[in-house]
Design a protein around this motif. Structure first.
Motif, PDB file in Angstrom:
ATOM      1  N   HIS A 262      -5.018   8.584  12.139  1.00 16.82           N
ATOM      2  CA  HIS A 262      -4.043   9.353  11.361  1.00 16.82           C
ATOM      3  C   HIS A 262      -2.666   8.696  11.478  1.00 16.82           C
ATOM      4  O   HIS A 262      -2.330   8.121  12.526  1.00 16.82           O
ATOM      5  N   GLN A 263      -1.869   8.837  10.411  1.00 18.72           N
ATOM      6  CA  GLN A 263      -0.525   8.266  10.399  1.00 18.72           C
ATOM      7  C   GLN A 263       0.499   9.358  10.104  1.00 18.72           C
ATOM      8  O   GLN A 263       0.330  10.162   9.192  1.00 18.72           O
ATOM      9  N   CYS A 264       1.586   9.346  10.892  1.00 20.18           N
ATOM     10  CA  CYS A 264       2.584  10.410  10.782  1.00 20.18           C
ATOM     11  C   CYS A 264       3.963   9.849  11.103  1.00 20.18           C
ATOM     12  O   CYS A 264       4.097   8.846  11.808  1.00 20.18           O
ATOM     13  N   LYS A 265       4.994  10.506  10.552  1.00 20.02           N
ATOM     14  CA  LYS A 265       6.375  10.166  10.876  1.00 20.02           C
ATOM     15  C   LYS A 265       7.254  11.347  10.500  1.00 20.02           C
ATOM     16  O   LYS A 265       6.920  12.117   9.601  1.00 20.02           O
ATOM     17  N   TRP A 266       8.368  11.474  11.203  1.00 15.75           N
ATOM     18  CA  TRP A 266       9.381  12.428  10.787  1.00 15.75           C
ATOM     19  C   TRP A 266      10.413  11.652   9.960  1.00 15.75           C
ATOM     20  O   TRP A 266      11.326  11.075  10.516  1.00 15.75           O
ATOM     21  N   SER A 267      10.269  11.645   8.630  1.00 17.14           N
ATOM     22  CA  SER A 267       9.326  12.276   7.736  1.00 17.14           C
ATOM     23  C   SER A 267       9.010  11.312   6.601  1.00 17.14           C
ATOM     24  O   SER A 267       9.851  10.505   6.227  1.00 17.14           O
ATOM     25  N   TYR A 268       7.805  11.440   6.055  1.00 13.07           N
ATOM     26  CA  TYR A 268       7.462  10.694   4.853  1.00 13.07           C
ATOM     27  C   TYR A 268       7.862  11.503   3.611  1.00 13.07           C
ATOM     28  O   TYR A 268       7.269  12.545   3.328  1.00 13.07           O
ATOM     29  N   TYR A 269       8.856  11.042   2.927  1.00 14.10           N
ATOM     30  CA  TYR A 269       9.252  11.628   1.641  1.00 14.10           C
ATOM     31  C   TYR A 269      10.124  10.590   0.931  1.00 14.10           C
ATOM     32  O   TYR A 269      10.664   9.702   1.575  1.00 14.10           O
ATOM     33  N   PRO A 270      10.223  10.622  -0.402  1.00 16.01           N
ATOM     34  CA  PRO A 270       9.533  11.527  -1.322  1.00 16.01           C
ATOM     35  C   PRO A 270       8.081  11.100  -1.522  1.00 16.01           C
ATOM     36  O   PRO A 270       7.566  10.261  -0.779  1.00 16.01           O
ATOM     37  N   GLU A 271       7.475  11.635  -2.585  1.00 15.27           N
ATOM     38  CA  GLU A 271       6.078  11.337  -2.881  1.00 15.27           C
ATOM     39  C   GLU A 271       5.812   9.838  -2.964  1.00 15.27           C
ATOM     40  O   GLU A 271       4.798   9.346  -2.465  1.00 15.27           O
ATOM     41  N   SER A 272       6.740   9.110  -3.550  1.00 17.54           N
ATOM     42  CA  SER A 272       6.537   7.665  -3.710  1.00 17.54           C
ATOM     43  C   SER A 272       6.390   6.977  -2.358  1.00 17.54           C
ATOM     44  O   SER A 272       5.622   6.015  -2.214  1.00 17.54           O
ATOM     45  N   LYS A 273       7.122   7.439  -1.353  1.00 14.56           N
ATOM     46  CA  LYS A 273       7.021   6.861  -0.004  1.00 14.56           C
ATOM     47  C   LYS A 273       5.660   7.157   0.617  1.00 14.56           C
ATOM     48  O   LYS A 273       5.033   6.297   1.248  1.00 14.56           O
ATOM     49  N   VAL A 274       5.183   8.389   0.453  1.00 15.82           N
ATOM     50  CA  VAL A 274       3.871   8.766   0.988  1.00 15.82           C
ATOM     51  C   VAL A 274       2.796   7.858   0.383  1.00 15.82           C
ATOM     52  O   VAL A 274       1.952   7.302   1.095  1.00 15.82           O
ATOM     53  N   LYS A 275       2.857   7.671  -0.932  1.00 15.75           N
ATOM     54  CA  LYS A 275       1.841   6.853  -1.607  1.00 15.75           C
ATOM     55  C   LYS A 275       1.974   5.373  -1.237  1.00 15.75           C
ATOM     56  O   LYS A 275       0.977   4.652  -1.146  1.00 15.75           O
ATOM     57  N   GLU A 276       3.206   4.950  -0.992  1.00 14.22           N
ATOM     58  CA  GLU A 276       3.425   3.560  -0.580  1.00 14.22           C
ATOM     59  C   GLU A 276       2.772   3.289   0.775  1.00 14.22           C
ATOM     60  O   GLU A 276       2.107   2.258   0.978  1.00 14.22           O
ATOM     61  N   VAL A 277       2.963   4.221   1.711  1.00 10.59           N
ATOM     62  CA  VAL A 277       2.352   4.066   3.040  1.00 10.59           C
ATOM     63  C   VAL A 277       0.837   4.068   2.912  1.00 10.59           C
ATOM     64  O   VAL A 277       0.136   3.231   3.505  1.00 10.59           O
ATOM     65  N   ALA A 278       0.312   5.008   2.128  1.00 14.81           N
ATOM     66  CA  ALA A 278      -1.143   5.099   1.968  1.00 14.81           C
ATOM     67  C   ALA A 278      -1.708   3.810   1.362  1.00 14.81           C
ATOM     68  O   ALA A 278      -2.713   3.273   1.853  1.00 14.81           O
ATOM     69  N   SER A 279      -1.063   3.307   0.327  1.00 13.74           N
ATOM     70  CA  SER A 279      -1.600   2.110  -0.344  1.00 13.74           C
ATOM     71  C   SER A 279      -1.504   0.886   0.562  1.00 13.74           C
ATOM     72  O   SER A 279      -2.347  -0.016   0.491  1.00 13.74           O
ATOM     73  N   LYS A 280      -0.496   0.857   1.440  1.00 14.99           N
ATOM     74  CA  LYS A 280      -0.359  -0.284   2.353  1.00 14.99           C
ATOM     75  C   LYS A 280      -1.526  -0.331   3.342  1.00 14.99           C
ATOM     76  O   LYS A 280      -2.017  -1.411   3.693  1.00 14.99           O
ATOM     77  N   PHE A 281      -1.974   0.838   3.802  1.00 19.68           N
ATOM     78  CA  PHE A 281      -3.143   0.862   4.680  1.00 19.68           C
ATOM     79  C   PHE A 281      -4.350   0.255   3.967  1.00 19.68           C
ATOM     80  O   PHE A 281      -5.083  -0.552   4.550  1.00 19.68           O
TER      81      PHE A 281
END
Length: 799
Positions: A262-281
């Motif tokens: 699992h990956q977490c941070k204070w905080s992933y936002y906005p939506e584009s950042k969340v998707k960027e992190v996911a796609s990088k994995f």
């Protein structure tokens, strides 16, 4: 006759002279002349409860910690009277209760003392609170060791320590700092290589002193409530831990994806950042199943809302992430913002669901949203309301898990970091102040959250994680160890905390990989990943205030190491899932400190670094910078180096050379380790074979593999697969038998068997008593063969 005056020490009071004894069913009541009553209850032959009152009667018997489904029943309960004491006898132990002062001692059937009272039960009147401080002291022998008490940031062996149980928001806590986020008042004593356990089920602020103040005395006490403790007899540590875990309860199986990375941070936002992190994995081919949204996803930190600027269409975002294999987990805190335009606040006010001060007004405190009121989760009506609040998040938007934070409960800008002590709680119909409810507040929040997530996830399984917990919280939730620090010392602490939590019944736990506060070096992050993949809960989390902490925030070496070890975790998922099943089926801890694994070997009693992952893998993390190897203790038996297949005999300390991209790992000889192919997320691949790594042993060994549909509840109806493999190895022969239970049919049809460290060349192979052509089995130069999964016996003969 004796009097209080003779026995008083520093204002302490003691029971005086038994005047009556009564047996009622499974309990014996001992009545003292100064209104003290001891109720001794035999739960099982090796489990006895001791409950005292000082006022001549008992309050309602209620505990959040005890699982209503725990095992009860004994073979023998006899009461005998001697000149100076009464004897309570079961088929496992004998308890002597002194007629003079209710001091009691417990012996095995050979008359050896297991645990003896020193001063025994005593108490102090505290008029400031209008109640008692209840105290208990026991004799501690030279060489006695102590373990348990949850996630304490100190040496695994607690001998010489004093510890405190008071759930506290300890940001960036340090080694030996007390108290921390959780209260688990259960410890294991190891005396003369025999183990026993004590669970002091008292939710007030409590303390344990393991021979710090007085050399040969162990004591525990609480600022209120009853002296109410359970004694568990081993003599094996495994029996103590499984008995305690049975008493306080076990979780249901998590969905398999919850055991992924699992990956977490204070905080992933906005939506584009969340998707960027996911796609990088996915781009870097580092497997990942969970991505977390911290408080910034909310509208002004209001729970159960979304910031529409950052997340204009959360349902679509969650669905898009799910399409790529990511499950979305969101944070929910207890503080409800005081805001008349906020429906959750208005419902809480209208229904009187918030905590109140003793003189009437609502408890008000400052947390992330500003001024807040706080639900009283000890009220069943509030828990039901809270559970219903999850409908939109889980059922409508598609969130897969919920993360409860700040639930000690934490309050900002006040010296004690929490509620005033006069706050009132329902306590399931046993009204009390916050002095009593504080330590279980977080558990009851997690319970209410679990009930909601489960309700709206059904027919899938829920996933909940909490920061604060009391004994029994494991029935509802996983946990993590709170706001640690990116330091080598904290890597050492995390390693010990996970072992201790496993011993303390809360197996599904992890630390913030890399450290929450401050910023790790690439080397520290890599070493933490190498440890964290062997913890039941595996998540990178950081404050994000000192820089990025995704694997690619470091150099390419760290990316490669992260991929290598996360890949290994995903390969080992069937092994990890089997560990989890054994934990919930039998109460066996998933991580085993060496002392648990072999308490007979006194060399293990002070080991902190090495641990057994499941039953057959020895893990020894690298905990210092610039290390090209380390000294470690190999427990008794023979072990194969995972990287080289070299056989090492145990019962001694050795030096192991190791590269930057490795840590010392060993597999027990005779083990059969199941492996899945590497997937980028659980369920990504349909595969037709399960790999079995078979480590030769000259002798016998048993291994098991548990599987089911990886989610849902069919496993409770018998739709699971439990395979038991028995290996018998001889000089020129290897026999592996398989026994199957359960109605689940695994989707794969074949086993790919890796015969490791075979000491002979293969001449012939029989499967289920039929000779087979070795060529048909795809046997190749590295002793790998592929066969039908439904075999009963493989018989290999060599030269």
């Amino acid at each position: 006759m004796i009097t209080n005056t003779e026995l008083e020490r520093k204002g302490d009071l003691y029971p005086l002279n038994i005047i009556d004894v009564k047996r009622e069913g499974d309990s014996v009541f001992f009545y003292a002349e100064n209104a003290v009553i001891l109720k001794l209850t035999v739960f099982r032959d090796s489990l006895i409860r001791f409950r005292f009152t000082t006022k001549g009667y008992f309050n309602n018997d209620f505990s959040y910690a005890i699982d209503e489904n725990h095992s009860r029943g004994f073979n023998k309960l006899e009461l005998e009277e001697d000149a100076d004491f009464y004897k309570v006898i079961t088929s496992k132990i004998v308890c002597h209760v002194s007629k003079k002062d209710l001091r009691h001692s417990i012996y095995d059937l050979d008359g050896n003392a297991i645990l003896e009272d020193e001063l025994g039960f005593h108490w102090e009147e505290i008029y400031e609170y209008g109640g008692n401080v209840v105290k208990m002291s026991k004799v501690s022998k030279d060489g006695e060791s102590f373990y348990g008490l949850g996630d304490k940031a100190t040496h695994l062996n607690l001998k010489g320590k004093r510890l405190e149980n008071w759930a506290t928001d300890q940001y960036a806590f340090s080694k030996d700092q007390e108290p921390l986020y959780k209260s688990v008042p259960f410890y294991i004593g190891l005396r003369d290589k025999g183990a026993y356990g004590v669970f002091f089920d008292n939710t007030f602020r409590s303390f344990f002193d393991f021979s710090q103040e007085r050399k040969n005395v162990t004591s525990f006490w609480a600022d209120g409530g009853e002296m109410n403790y359970y004694f568990f007899y081993g003599p094996n540590m495994q029996d103590v831990v499984t008995s305690y875990t049975d008493l306080t309860g076990k979780p249901e199986l998590p969905p398999l994806w919850a055991l992924g990375y699992h990956q977490c941070k204070w905080s992933y936002y906005p939506e584009s950042k969340v998707k960027e992190v996911a796609s990088k994995f996915r781009e870097l081919q580092i497997p990942c199943d969970g991505i977390y949204l911290d408080i910034d996803y909310m509208d002004g930190f209001r729970c159960f809302t979304w910031n529409k600027e950052y997340f204009p269409d959360p349902k679509k975002m969650v669905a898009d992430l799910a399409e790529d294999g990511f499950k979305t987990i969101v944070i929910i805190d207890p503080g409800i913002k005081i805001d008349t335009d906020y429906s959750v606040y208005n419902e809480g006010i209208a229904n009187d669901y918030f905590c109140k001060r003793a003189d009437g007004p609502l408890m008000k405190g400052k947390v992330w949203p500003g001024e807040c009121n706080f639900p009283d989760y000890t009220n069943p009506l509030v828990r039901e309301w809270w559970a219903e609040l999850f409908k939109e998040l889980i059922a409508d938007i598609g969130v897969k898990g919920v993360w409860n934070d700040m639930n000690e409960p934490a309050v900002m800008e006040v010296p004690n970091k929490t509620f005033p002590m006069d706050v009132r709680h329902d306590y399931d119909g046993n009204p009390c102040s916050h002095r009593k409810a504080h330590n279980i507040y977080g558990t009851q929040m997690a319970r209410a959250t679990y009930e909601g997530v489960k309700r709206f996830s059904y027919p899938k399984r829920p996933f909940v994680i909490t920061r604060s917990a009391y004994s029994g919280a494991q029935r509802y939730t996983s946990s993590w160890t709170g706001d640690n620090v990116a330091s080598w010392e904290h890597l050492w602490i995390a390693n010990i905390q996970m072992q201790r939590m496993s011993l303390s019944g809360m197996g599904f736990t992890g630390s913030d990989i890399g450290g929450f506060a401050e910023q790790p070096t690439g080397e520290l992050y890599a070493r933490w990943i190498q440890l964290g993949v062997f913890h039941p809960f595996c998540r990178t989390h950081s404050s994000g205030h000192h820089g990025e902490q995704e694997p690619w925030a470091f150099d390419e070496n760290v990316v490669d190491i992260t991929r290598k070890f996360v890949n290994l975790r995903y390969q080992l998922l069937p092994y990890l899932y089997t560990m989890f099943w054994q934990y919930i089926d039998e109460g066996i801890p998933m991580l085993k400190p060496l002392v648990y694994y072999d308490q007979e070997d006194s060399q293990t009693h002070y080991r902190t670094d090495e641990f057994i992952f499941g039953n057959q893998i020895l893990v020894c993390p690298i905990l210092e910078p610039n290390s090209k190897g380390r000294r470690l203790y190999i427990p008794r038996g023979n072990w194969y180096n995972y990287w080289t297949n070299e056989l090492v005999s145990g019962g001694k300390e050795i030096w192991v050379d190791t590269d930057y991209d490795q840590i010392p790992l060993f597999v027990k000889e005779g083990a059969i380790i199941p492996k899945y192919p590497v997937q980028q997320y659980v369920g990504e691949l349909d595969f037709d074979e399960l790999t079995l790594d078979v480590y030769f042993k000259n002798g016998k060994e048993t291994s098991v593999v548990y599987e089911d549909a990886q989610d849902g509840y069919d496993y409770t109806k018998g739709r699971f697969s439990l395979r038991t493999f028995k290996m018998t190895g001889k000089e020129n022969e290897l026999i592996v038998t398989q026994h199957k239970e359960g109605k689940f049919i695994t989707p794969y049809t074949k086993f790919k068997i890796n015969l490791l460290a075979l000491p002979f060349g293969i001449d012939s192979i029989q499967i289920d008593n039929e000779d087979v052509n070795i060529a048909d089995l795809k046997l190749n130069n590295d002793n790998t063969l592929t066969i039908n999964k439904d075999f009963s016996e493989i018989h290999i003969k060599g030269n």
